[in-house]
Write an enzyme that holds these catalytic residues in place. Structure first.
Site, PDB file in Angstrom:
ATOM      1  N   GLU A   1       0.842  -1.190   0.000  1.00  0.00           N
ATOM      2  CA  GLU A   1       0.000   0.000   0.000  1.00  0.00           C
ATOM      3  C   GLU A   1       0.879   1.242   0.000  1.00  0.00           C
ATOM      4  O   GLU A   1       2.037   1.204   0.432  1.00  0.00           O
ATOM      5  CB  GLU A   1      -0.966   0.019   1.183  1.00  0.00           C
ATOM      6  CG  GLU A   1      -0.321   0.169   2.534  1.00  0.00           C
ATOM      7  CD  GLU A   1      -1.337   0.170   3.664  1.00  0.00           C
ATOM      8  OE1 GLU A   1      -2.459  -0.344   3.478  1.00  0.00           O
ATOM      9  OE2 GLU A   1      -1.002   0.680   4.751  1.00  0.00           O
TER      10      GLU A   1
ATOM     11  N   GLU B   1      -9.564   0.855  11.265  1.00  0.00           N
ATOM     12  CA  GLU B   1      -8.337   1.622  11.458  1.00  0.00           C
ATOM     13  C   GLU B   1      -8.042   2.471  10.224  1.00  0.00           C
ATOM     14  O   GLU B   1      -8.168   2.014   9.094  1.00  0.00           O
ATOM     15  CB  GLU B   1      -7.173   0.685  11.768  1.00  0.00           C
ATOM     16  CG  GLU B   1      -7.460  -0.228  12.952  1.00  0.00           C
ATOM     17  CD  GLU B   1      -6.215  -0.668  13.676  1.00  0.00           C
ATOM     18  OE1 GLU B   1      -5.135  -0.119  13.412  1.00  0.00           O
ATOM     19  OE2 GLU B   1      -6.332  -1.581  14.507  1.00  0.00           O
TER      20      GLU B   1
ATOM     21  N   ARG C   1     -12.102  -8.189  16.422  1.00  0.00           N
ATOM     22  CA  ARG C   1     -11.905  -8.685  17.783  1.00  0.00           C
ATOM     23  C   ARG C   1     -11.868  -7.498  18.737  1.00  0.00           C
ATOM     24  O   ARG C   1     -11.944  -6.340  18.321  1.00  0.00           O
ATOM     25  CB  ARG C   1     -10.574  -9.445  17.878  1.00  0.00           C
ATOM     26  CG  ARG C   1      -9.398  -8.599  17.398  1.00  0.00           C
ATOM     27  CD  ARG C   1      -8.066  -9.197  17.720  1.00  0.00           C
ATOM     28  NE  ARG C   1      -6.968  -8.527  17.039  1.00  0.00           N
ATOM     29  CZ  ARG C   1      -6.413  -7.387  17.402  1.00  0.00           C
ATOM     30  NH1 ARG C   1      -6.889  -6.719  18.453  1.00  0.00           N
ATOM     31  NH2 ARG C   1      -5.413  -6.862  16.728  1.00  0.00           N
TER      32      ARG C   1
END
Length: 435
Positions: free
Chosen positions: A199, A274, A291
């Site tokens: 990325e 995020e 999670r």
């Protein structure tokens, strides 16, 4: 509601989950390795089972041993905490096959959302901005072509897992070959999956994440943002909510987008989206953690919402009983991760107190810290009505926290709290050399 839950974890998070279960009237089952025979989570649980040797692969990653303990104890559900098996779709599917609920999203969602390269394609369809990057890479040559297309510098990342493993910053093509093989080997060792993706490297930036809660009845809320930009070697050290870099209007906008994205993804459970926040204030989606996060505590302190209890309720099919408009986000909360700098035996422990001061830990006097697991000893969390007051409270609490017999990073955390960029809120990922 479940009557008995097995906690497939250790340390402070196992203690945290056991306490939540006790408050809900739910019986608890602990599992432990031979190294953790005398651990606090074992003492606090209603019953406990040894599941293997000290190495994580022989115990806390031992799926068959954990399932056997659940079946033997009659536990109806397993809470995986974070790390270990918390994002393991194979384990979630094995739980379901054996009539046990794994507290978290279903295995199909885990597979769909845990592969970061696949997830980004799904996120693009929700309207959130995604960092330019590549799909999963099949070879070094494929990585070379993708990097040229994206443009250096780039980040090479593991498709699975987290915790800063399998990540490399590449500033030029000459660095690619060695980094590719090293990152793949590291990811394979940590997660059992060596696949990688690329990325675009966004610099300078802040790491800002949004906490989501969603139930199986179509309800979803966002419990605000957390700034996780204080990192060393891709490991978070200090988190706060709300981020001092996000204006209220921008916060409301990105929260609404995140809730909408969670609904479109049909997500159920506690999850975290995020982002990298660039200097122009634009949010770039990075990944989603399916999670509980280590830093969930600051959100709990700010909003008063118990994330662990709601994870359990949602897994039991109970709908959320509050709406987005009822989420309270007033004040400021911060968390310092207290890490061990080596092994040792705890000879003195003094925990700070006072209003809105919390220390989540599995430590007790005489405990021996072994080399087998993560270095996290505990989390010091504070809340106050203003960010300035929160910083003062955190500094005072760090000065009062005493841990002897085990080397820790308390002094480093004091240095961070007293840094001018931390005090005025202008810090980013470069504060500790992360960039």
């Amino acid at each position: 509601m479940f009557s008995k839950i097995l906690i497939a974890n250790r340390g402070e998070i196992a203690v945290r989950i056991i306490r939540a279960c006790k408050e809900m009237g739910v019986a608890t089952v602990a599992v432990y390795s031979e190294a953790d025979r005398h651990a606090l989570h074992v003492a606090l649980a209603d019953e406990s089972y040894c599941i293997g040797g000290p190495e994580a692969a022989a115990s806390y990653l031992n799926e068959s041993a954990i399932l056997s303990a659940a079946l033997l104890s009659g536990a109806q559900a397993i809470h995986p905490g974070y790390g270990f098996l918390s994002e393991n779709a194979h384990f979630a599917r094995a739980c379901r096959k054996n009539g046990i609920v794994m507290i978290g999203p279903d295995p199909e969602s885990m597979e769909r959302l845990s592969d970061k390269a696949v997830l980004k394609e799904l996120i693009r369809e929700t309207g959130l901005s995604v960092i330019p990057g590549s799909p999963a890479l099949g070879s070094l040559e494929e990585a070379r072509r993708a990097a040229m297309r994206i443009g250096y510098p780039v980040m090479l990342k593991a498709c699975s897992g987290g915790g800063g493993r399998g990540i490399r910053l590449l500033r030029r093509e000459e660095e690619l070959c060695d980094a590719y093989h090293q990152a793949a080997a590291e990811a394979r060792s940590a997660f059992g999956d060596g696949s990688l993706y690329l990325e675009k490297y966004i610099f300078p930036a802040r790491h800002v994440e949004l906490q989501i809660l969603a139930d199986e009845h179509g309800n979803a809320v966002c419990l605000g943002d957390r700034d996780c930009s204080i990192q060393r070697r891709n490991q978070k050290l200090l988190e706060e909510t709300p981020s001092p870099a996000v204006p209220d209007a921008a916060r409301r906008e990105i929260m609404a987008l995140a809730v909408d994205a969670a609904k479109k993804l049909r997500y159920v459970g506690a999850g975290t989206m995020e982002f990298l926040l660039d200097r122009e204030g634009h949010f770039w989606f990075m990944e989603m953690n399916v999670r509980l996060q280590v830093e969930h505590c600051v959100t709990e302190m700010l909003t008063g919402v118990d994330l662990v209890k709601w994870q359990i309720r949602i897994a039991a099919g109970i709908p959320l009983n509050f709406t987005q408009d009822e989420v309270r986000m007033q004040g400021s909360a911060m968390e310092c991760r207290i890490n061990a700098g080596g092994c040792g035996t705890l000879s003195l422990l003094h925990v700070p107190g006072g209003p809105s001061v919390r220390f989540d830990t599995g430590l007790f006097l005489g405990q021996t810290v072994s080399p087998y697991y993560d270095a996290l000893l505990g989390k010091l969390i504070v809340y106050a009505k203003t960010r300035e007051e929160t910083l003062r409270k955190l500094r005072a609490a760090l000065c009062e926290l005493v841990i002897e017999g085990i080397p820790t990073n308390i002094e480093e955390q004091l240095g961070i709290v007293e840094d001018a960029r931390m005090i005025d809120g202008s810090y980013d990922l470069t504060l500790l050399g992360q960039g």
